[in-house]
Scaffold this motif. Structure first.
Motif, short mmCIF file in Angstrom:
data_model
loop_
_atom_site.label_atom_id
_atom_site.label_comp_id
_atom_site.label_asym_id
_atom_site.label_seq_id
_atom_site.Cartn_x
_atom_site.Cartn_y
_atom_site.Cartn_z
N LEU A 299 8.36 31.35 57.91
CA LEU A 299 7.92 32.73 58.11
C LEU A 299 6.41 32.80 57.93
O LEU A 299 5.88 32.31 56.92
N THR A 300 5.74 33.39 58.88
CA THR A 300 4.29 33.46 58.78
C THR A 300 3.78 34.75 59.41
O THR A 300 4.44 35.34 60.26
N MET B 135 1.70 31.81 46.69
CA MET B 135 2.76 32.79 46.93
C MET B 135 2.35 34.17 46.45
O MET B 135 2.61 35.18 47.11
N ALA B 136 1.69 34.23 45.30
CA ALA B 136 1.27 35.53 44.77
C ALA B 136 0.19 36.16 45.65
O ALA B 136 0.16 37.37 45.83
N LYS B 137 -0.67 35.30 46.21
CA LYS B 137 -1.75 35.81 47.04
C LYS B 137 -1.25 36.42 48.35
O LYS B 137 -1.74 37.45 48.82
N VAL B 138 -0.28 35.74 48.98
CA VAL B 138 0.18 36.18 50.30
C VAL B 138 1.37 37.13 50.22
O VAL B 138 1.75 37.71 51.23
N ILE C 192 13.22 27.36 53.10
CA ILE C 192 12.51 28.52 53.61
C ILE C 192 11.05 28.36 53.19
O ILE C 192 10.75 28.16 52.02
N GLU C 193 10.17 28.43 54.15
CA GLU C 193 8.74 28.28 53.87
C GLU C 193 8.03 29.56 54.32
O GLU C 193 8.26 30.06 55.41
N VAL C 194 7.18 30.05 53.46
CA VAL C 194 6.42 31.27 53.75
C VAL C 194 4.95 30.94 53.57
O VAL C 194 4.53 30.46 52.51
N ASP D 18 12.76 21.01 64.26
CA ASP D 18 14.03 21.50 63.70
C ASP D 18 13.84 22.73 62.81
O ASP D 18 14.39 22.81 61.72
N SER D 19 13.06 23.67 63.29
CA SER D 19 12.72 24.84 62.49
C SER D 19 12.93 26.13 63.30
O SER D 19 12.85 26.12 64.53
N PHE D 20 13.20 27.19 62.57
CA PHE D 20 13.22 28.53 63.16
C PHE D 20 11.97 29.22 62.63
O PHE D 20 11.86 29.48 61.44
#
Length: 323
Positions: free
Chosen positions: A156-157, A175-178, A207-209, A222-224
Motif C-alpha cells: 500500500l502506498t 510508520m509513525a511518520k507516514v 503487508i507493506e505500507v 507476486d504482489s497486489f
C-alpha cells in the motif's frame, strides 16, 4: 394510475424498513405515492412513473427474497442498474470479500465494473470523487487475492505530498511518520481483518505500507499493489511507480483529478495517464461520478456542486461516460 403489488410477508417487512425508512426513501426516489397495508403495496401517480416504480419494486422484492439486506441506498443501485440494462442482482450480489459478518460488494454499476476490471486486468485505474469506494474495493480485492494465495503480499502506498521534505522532522519511526497519510488504507484493512492479523502481516512483511518515494529502484513480484491518492503524483512519479510492476503482480491506482494537492505549476501524473495508456492491453480505466458516491446524501450533493463548478472552469475534467 394506481397499481397494487402483493408481497410476501417477509419481503413486506424488508421493504418497509426500520421506522418505514425504506418506504420513505422509495417514495422520494420514485416520485409517486406509496402505501403499504399489511403485505399489499400500492403505487399511485403518473402512469409512466408508476410503471417505472413497479419495475424497481419487483427487483427489490427479488433481492429481499434472495436474502439481500435492503437499505435506502439499494434503491439508487437498483434504479441505476435498470437504467443501464444491467441485472441489479448481478451487481449487488457479487461479494468481493466476506469475513465473518462483514460482506463487501459493489453498490453501483460502476463499482461492479471496477471490481471486474481488477479481477481481469493487470493494472486498473479507479478515477473519481471521494466516497465512490475506489480505495475500499481495491483493499477488499487485495485481501481476497492474499487469502487465495494469488499473491504473496499486499503493498500500500500513496504520495506524502503535504509533508514533502519535512517528513523527517516528524517524530517517531517510518510508520509513525507516514501514518497520517496512509490512515485511510489502514482503516480499510482494519474493517476487513482483525487488527491483530493486520499487525502480524505488517510485522512479517506480508503487508507493506510505505510512501511512494520508497518504491524507486524496486521490482515488485507476486504482489497486489495499491497506489492511493494518485492525483498527487507527478508524471515522472507515475511512470516510476508503474514500471515497478513485476511478475505475478497486479496494480490498482486510485485518485480524484479534482483534488490535486501539488503546486499549481506542477502537472498531475493521473491527469495525463489516460492519454498515455488508454488502449494498452492489460490496462483499464474505470471512471466514477457523483452517482457512485456511497456516503451521506449531502456528500453526493457537495460532489455534484463541485463537479458542476469544475466543469464550468475546466470542461476536460468531466468524467467520461463508460459505454
Amino acid at each position: 394510475m394506481r397499481i397494487q403489488i402483493e408481497l410476501d410477508n417477509t419481503v413486506a417487512t424488508e421493504l418497509a424498513g426500520s421506522g418505514d425508512a425504506m418506504l420513505r426513501a422509495l417514495q422520494d426516489h420514485l416520485g409517486c405515492a406509496i402505501f403499504l397495508r399489511g403485505n399489499l403495496l400500492t403505487l399511485d401517480g403518473d402512469a409512466d412513473v408508476v410503471e417505472a416504480g413497479q419495475t424497481v419494486v419487483r427487483e427489490l422484492c427479488v433481492l429481499a427474497a434472495q436474502g439481500h439486506d435492503l437499505v435506502p441506498g439499494t434503491i439508487d443501485a437498483v434504479s441505476a442498474a435498470l437504467d443501464r440494462q444491467v441485472d441489479p442482482a448481478a451487481v449487488l450480489e457479487d461479494v468481493v470479500w466476506s469475513h465473518r459478518s462483514k460482506k463487501v460488494a459493489p453498490k453501483t454499476v460502476n463499482q461492479k465494473y471496477y471490481v471486474d476490471s481488477i479481477r481481469h486486468n493487470t493494472v486498473t485505474f479507479g478515477i473519481g470523487p471521494a466516497g465512490t469506494g475506489k480505495t475500499f474495493l481495491a483493499v477488499a480485492s487485495a485481501a481476497v487475492a492474499l487469502h487465495r494465495r494469488e499473491v504473496n503480499r499486499i503493498i500500500l502506498t500513496r504520495p506524502a505530498v503535504e509533508a514533502g521534505e519535512r517528513l523527517g522532522f516528524l517524530p517517531g519511526d517510518l510508520m509513525a511518520k507516514v501514518d497520517p497519510y496512509l490512515r485511510p488504507l489502514f482503516d480499510a484493512l482494519n474493517s476487513m481483518l482483525e487488527p491483530e492479523r493486520v499487525a502480524q502481516h505488517l510485522e512479517r512483511g506480508v503487508i507493506e505500507v510505505a510512501p511512494l518515494a520508497f518504491m524507486r529502484g524496486r521490482t515488485l513480484d507476486d504482489s497486489f499493489i495499491i497506489l492511493d491518492e494518485a492525483q498527487n503524483t507527478t508524471p515522472e512519479q507515475m511512470k516510476m511507480f508503474l514500471t515497478r510492476l513485476g511478475f505475478g503482480s497486479r496494480m490498482v491506482i486510485t485518485g480524484d483529478v479534482t483534488q490535486v494537492d501539488l503546486p499549481k505549476e506542477q502537472q498531475s501524473g493521473l491527469a495525463v495517464i489516460s492519454e498515455i495508456l488508454e488502449g494498452v492491453d492489460g490496462v483499464d480505466f474505470v471512471r466514477f461520478g457523483e452517482e457512485d458516491v456511497i456516503r451521506h446524501k449531502l456528500v453526493r450533493r457537495i460532489v455534484a456542486a463541485y463537479t458542476e463548478h469544475d466543469q464550468r472552469q475546466a470542461p476536460e475534467l468531466r468524467p467520461a461516460k463508460r459505454a
